[in-house]
Motif scaffolding. Sequence first.
Motif, PDB file in Angstrom:
ATOM      1  N   ALA A 203       0.830  -1.209   0.000  1.00 51.59           N
ATOM      2  CA  ALA A 203       0.000   0.000   0.000  1.00 51.59           C
ATOM      3  C   ALA A 203       0.862   1.256   0.000  1.00 51.59           C
ATOM      4  N   GLN A 386      -9.471   4.821  -3.601  1.00 52.89           N
ATOM      5  CA  GLN A 386      -9.627   3.961  -2.427  1.00 52.89           C
ATOM      6  C   GLN A 386      -8.303   3.328  -2.019  1.00 52.89           C
ATOM      7  N   ALA A 387      -7.483   2.930  -3.011  1.00 52.11           N
ATOM      8  CA  ALA A 387      -6.186   2.347  -2.681  1.00 52.11           C
ATOM      9  C   ALA A 387      -5.294   3.358  -1.981  1.00 52.11           C
ATOM     10  N   ARG A 390      -6.600   3.802   1.632  1.00 52.21           N
ATOM     11  CA  ARG A 390      -6.159   2.737   2.551  1.00 52.21           C
ATOM     12  C   ARG A 390      -4.703   2.926   2.946  1.00 52.21           C
ATOM     13  N   ALA A 393      -4.415   5.982   5.308  1.00 50.78           N
ATOM     14  CA  ALA A 393      -4.948   5.681   6.638  1.00 50.78           C
ATOM     15  C   ALA A 393      -3.979   4.811   7.426  1.00 50.78           C
ATOM     16  N   ALA A 394      -3.375   3.828   6.755  1.00 52.75           N
ATOM     17  CA  ALA A 394      -2.406   2.967   7.433  1.00 52.75           C
ATOM     18  C   ALA A 394      -1.194   3.771   7.899  1.00 52.75           C
ATOM     19  N   ASP A 613     -12.900   1.070   9.731  1.00 51.76           N
ATOM     20  CA  ASP A 613     -12.988   1.255   8.285  1.00 51.76           C
ATOM     21  C   ASP A 613     -11.576   1.492   7.749  1.00 51.76           C
ATOM     22  N   PRO A 614     -11.062   0.617   6.862  1.00 50.16           N
ATOM     23  CA  PRO A 614      -9.668   0.774   6.410  1.00 50.16           C
ATOM     24  C   PRO A 614      -9.424   2.020   5.583  1.00 50.16           C
ATOM     25  N   HIS A 615     -10.486   2.653   5.073  1.00 48.85           N
ATOM     26  CA  HIS A 615     -10.317   3.842   4.245  1.00 48.85           C
ATOM     27  C   HIS A 615     -10.276   5.127   5.062  1.00 48.85           C
ATOM     28  N   TYR A 623     -17.945   4.384  11.140  1.00 45.47           N
ATOM     29  CA  TYR A 623     -17.769   4.681   9.721  1.00 45.47           C
ATOM     30  C   TYR A 623     -18.676   5.849   9.375  1.00 45.47           C
TER      31      TYR A 623
END
Length: 640
Positions: A203, A386-387, A390, A393-394, A613-615, A623
């Motif tokens: 990611a 979205q990628a 993610r 967010a990480a 929520d991973p996003h 969320y």
Amino acid sequence: MSIAPLTAPPTASSMLTSTSLSACLQNDDLPRDAMLCPGDALNAANLHQLLNAALPDKSRHKAAGWFDQTDFLLTRSHVDEDQDAYHNALFITIWKRWDFWLALPQDDAAPARANALTQAWTRLRHRAPPPLVDGLLRQFRSYDSAGQPGDWQPLQEAHAPAQALPACLQAWRQVIGYWRLAEGQRRAGRPLRDQLHATLTPARVQALTLLPIFTARYNDWSNPERNGWWEDEVWIGARQPGQREGRQWGRVLKLSWRNGPDAPGDEEDDAHACYQIDVTGSDAPPEGTAHPPGLRISYSQRQSDARVPLPLHAVPHMARLLGLFIHLEHRLQLAHARDLQALLTGAAMHDMPPPPALPRMPPFAAHETDAEVLGAQIMALSQDWQALGRAHAARMREHWERPPASSMQADEQHTPAPPADPRSAQAVAMLQLARAVHALADADLSGRFHRRFAFAPQAFAHLAARHGRAVDRLQWQADGRLLAYVAAADAGQAGAWWAISADGWAITPAPAPAPAPAPDAVPEPQARSEDLLTAAPGKAADLAAPNTVAHGLNVYGDDQGDLHGMTEDGRAIWRHHVGGAILALAASADGNLLAVGTAGGYLVLLRKGSGTDPHLVSTSRYYELRRFIFWRDAPGPLAW
């Protein structure tokens, strides 16, 4: 791929200085096995120990590596698939200057060799075997001014050139140092490998390669002028995935640098070493324990060499790659953030390129897929958005997990800034698309857009700061509706109340609510927009923080746009970023819905879910059910 010197590096990029590059290459803090080859003596005992460290079991016959312009090959006595026989030996090459062959004596004669070079070696050793020196067979050859090797000769102090033995001893000590690092990591449980795996994630690599500098400017992998650029001493380039010449290519990030001068006979620009990181995907077979999951790391000492997978013992390269990646990532994201800020403050919305258009207008049938409704271009945009979300967010969760700087370190030089959101480059186009969807007033289309494009508060922070109309009062009604007070668009005008339906999807103007009855206990005052916006920088958090109670936790909002879930004893449970200084909080009667009002013009409805929520930049289980945006550059609220 040719690495051509480029005359026009990114203008806004912060160059990687020689000082920071040098810091990437320091291995002083890495553990070493000081008991490996004690004294560094060039003798049979130390070579035997070195071979046992590099080739610890009978299944391993060769171990190769390189550093600077030196490469080496350690071999166990064996005959390979080509019928080439090898001694227990170490072969060292200093590029087009010296070759050294150091071997333990063998009882049996070496078997016949298949290729011409090894046959010549066999004849040389069998006809005139060099004498043993400290239990070793030692040979060398030097290169002439044209870069051609001479004959192999015994490496004896009395007969070899004066420079030969010192060059061999220096290279021998460097090889020992390389393996001391490898053994130190092995004995310590390989902490550097674990750090490399934690930093180089698919990611994070993808997020970096999707920056506009790669997707819009240096985006042609087959063109030496557009496949990358020199970031001071490091060349950096990225290949985007796609179909080329009938073959599917994956995502790649490549870092290269000049590894010494060209030698006689070298091709132009051959003296470049590189690391290449291929994103392989979760379904790809494992590449070995040196490689992070989902990635394959390969390297080469020279541009003309074939890249080979990074071996587990390549500790100096792991350290170098880790340092280069962190430094370059930080600088490219800072440059991107500066470019975006200049763009948003200096360009009007109508000057920006339009977003992809919807392929057709609503209504849509319930059985139609998002791909059929939104079209290929918008779906591709969603996939990237979205990628990147993610990945960002990480990274923010990693940033939050870092221990706070001490008072001695709490300055701009030592306190790391939050990572920039890579979606910022698409923010303006995404806002235009969101407004186009909102204008159609179709609930089905709006829901599909909401699922496919998670809101990015940090990407829109500049717009929110400039246009935001504060949302600073919230009231839940008995019928499940939410009333929100929004500041006026212009000074001297009155603000307005808005009503959000019980399902959170519809918003309409509303009259001012009746005054609430006086509570039994006086609640903590909520900070209002005028207080936060007029407070000195960094002082807004000293005002009374908006707070509420949800599911037994005290929820507080701060002036950085973060919600904090706290236990009664003050222990932090989760954190959730919504964007903009938080002015108001209100939980629904059952605690499942949390309404948030911010100074940036956001009214956010959060619903309790089953996991993070991973996003979203969040560690909570909330969320976004819906977000309403009140900005001065639009006549009414935008539902996201």
